[in-house]
Design a protein around this motif. Sequence first.
Motif, PDB file in Angstrom:
ATOM      1  N   ASN A 155       0.325  -1.265  -0.127  1.00 51.15           N
ATOM      2  CA  ASN A 155       0.081   0.100  -0.108  1.00 51.15           C
ATOM      3  C   ASN A 155       1.029   1.009   0.284  1.00 51.15           C
ATOM      4  O   ASN A 155       0.382   2.451  -0.925  1.00 51.15           O
ATOM      5  CB  ASN A 155      -1.000  -0.037   0.594  1.00 51.15           C
ATOM      6  CG  ASN A 155      -1.968  -0.941   1.347  1.00 51.15           C
ATOM      7  OD1 ASN A 155      -2.051  -1.334   0.321  1.00 51.15           O
ATOM      8  ND2 ASN A 155      -2.419  -1.497   1.994  1.00 51.15           N
ATOM      9  N   LEU A 156       2.617   0.925   0.798  1.00 52.16           N
ATOM     10  CA  LEU A 156       2.808   2.206   0.842  1.00 52.16           C
ATOM     11  C   LEU A 156       3.733   2.383  -0.498  1.00 52.16           C
ATOM     12  O   LEU A 156       3.730   3.494  -0.659  1.00 52.16           O
ATOM     13  CB  LEU A 156       4.509   1.625   1.743  1.00 52.16           C
ATOM     14  CG  LEU A 156       4.915   3.383   2.433  1.00 52.16           C
ATOM     15  CD1 LEU A 156       3.758   4.652   2.346  1.00 52.16           C
ATOM     16  CD2 LEU A 156       6.450   2.471   3.962  1.00 52.16           C
ATOM     17  N   ALA A 157       3.392   1.715  -1.156  1.00 54.18           N
ATOM     18  CA  ALA A 157       4.774   1.491  -2.502  1.00 54.18           C
ATOM     19  C   ALA A 157       3.547   2.432  -3.840  1.00 54.18           C
ATOM     20  O   ALA A 157       3.764   2.665  -4.033  1.00 54.18           O
ATOM     21  CB  ALA A 157       4.953  -0.092  -2.744  1.00 54.18           C
ATOM     22  N   LYS A 158       1.895   1.991  -3.587  1.00 49.68           N
ATOM     23  CA  LYS A 158       1.025   2.342  -4.121  1.00 49.68           C
ATOM     24  C   LYS A 158       0.798   4.021  -4.561  1.00 49.68           C
ATOM     25  O   LYS A 158       0.667   5.140  -5.289  1.00 49.68           O
ATOM     26  CB  LYS A 158      -0.623   2.084  -3.727  1.00 49.68           C
ATOM     27  CG  LYS A 158      -0.514   0.385  -4.438  1.00 49.68           C
ATOM     28  CD  LYS A 158      -1.468   0.101  -3.825  1.00 49.68           C
ATOM     29  CE  LYS A 158      -1.920  -1.654  -3.780  1.00 49.68           C
ATOM     30  NZ  LYS A 158      -3.224  -2.223  -3.652  1.00 49.68           N
ATOM     31  N   ILE A 159       1.042   4.549  -2.982  1.00 49.36           N
ATOM     32  CA  ILE A 159       1.226   5.819  -3.067  1.00 49.36           C
ATOM     33  C   ILE A 159       2.566   6.027  -3.349  1.00 49.36           C
ATOM     34  O   ILE A 159       2.234   8.173  -4.614  1.00 49.36           O
ATOM     35  CB  ILE A 159       1.827   6.307  -0.923  1.00 49.36           C
ATOM     36  CG1 ILE A 159       0.049   5.488  -0.703  1.00 49.36           C
ATOM     37  CG2 ILE A 159       1.498   7.611  -1.223  1.00 49.36           C
ATOM     38  CD1 ILE A 159       0.328   6.057   1.339  1.00 49.36           C
TER      39      ILE A 159
END
Length: 278
Positions: free
Chosen positions: A221-225
């Motif tokens: 999810n962090l990578a999606k940001i």
Amino acid sequence: LPKGTGLSYLSQLLEKVMYVSPSITAEADYVRSGDSRAHDLFYAMAGDKMGSYFLETLFEACPVHVFENLMTEFAFHVSPEAVLDYAKDSRGNFLLQAVLKRLVAQSSHHSSLLQISHTISCSLLAISKEAFADLCRSRVMVVYWLSELIRTMRADDMMAALFNKVIEAWTDRNAGGEADGSDVEAAAQYLSHHLVNVSKEKKSEGKEDDEQKPMDSFNVNLAKIVGSFLQSSEPTVREKIRSIVCLLSTDALRHVGTTGALSKAIFDVFLDSSSETE
């Protein structure tokens, strides 16, 4: 259902769900207008297990004009305090994600939804540093969909404000001002640690295991940001997030490159954006 009757049945269902009899509320010494009763009932359903499932499914599946009515006539709360309540709640945050996701898909085609998108984005950007930092830790997908919504609106000023708030959360620096060189390095250190850490997003206190929804790990999810920022039309944001990616540790770069979901979210977008700028 007979062909062509689905929308009619859906409208009747909404009327029955959202209507609260004045006689019932009067017995509870609770006298308000019809709009206010619908407003409060909607808010209460968002915090209820089955009610939030119903509303989330409704927002994802209903026709656009029904969604527009839900966001206006049934008074989805869009004040900073109410939006933060949705975001922090263990059930309400999924409803907020469904709203943001639907707005990403359709707000550019409907002026009223575009206005709602702007209002909700401003409300989330207006919350305190501490509250926003908590969202970055435990409600990462709310931050992701907010970024996607602002990117879709091409609201560069709002994207810059969001980026600075995220950097504040990642680096724990004081609020205000733009991210500088030291912040870029600190953000790279933060990501280098957390992109390798595959722990799940924090569970909300008091929430039963069987109520937990399946979700990607925190690092995905962090990578999606990161990927959303890489696709921003705001040049300063795009430049700084690219610098942050370039400063990731060797271990983090190796892990991202060999993990499909992380590589897709960051490296694929990074390379695509590089080719577009050349």
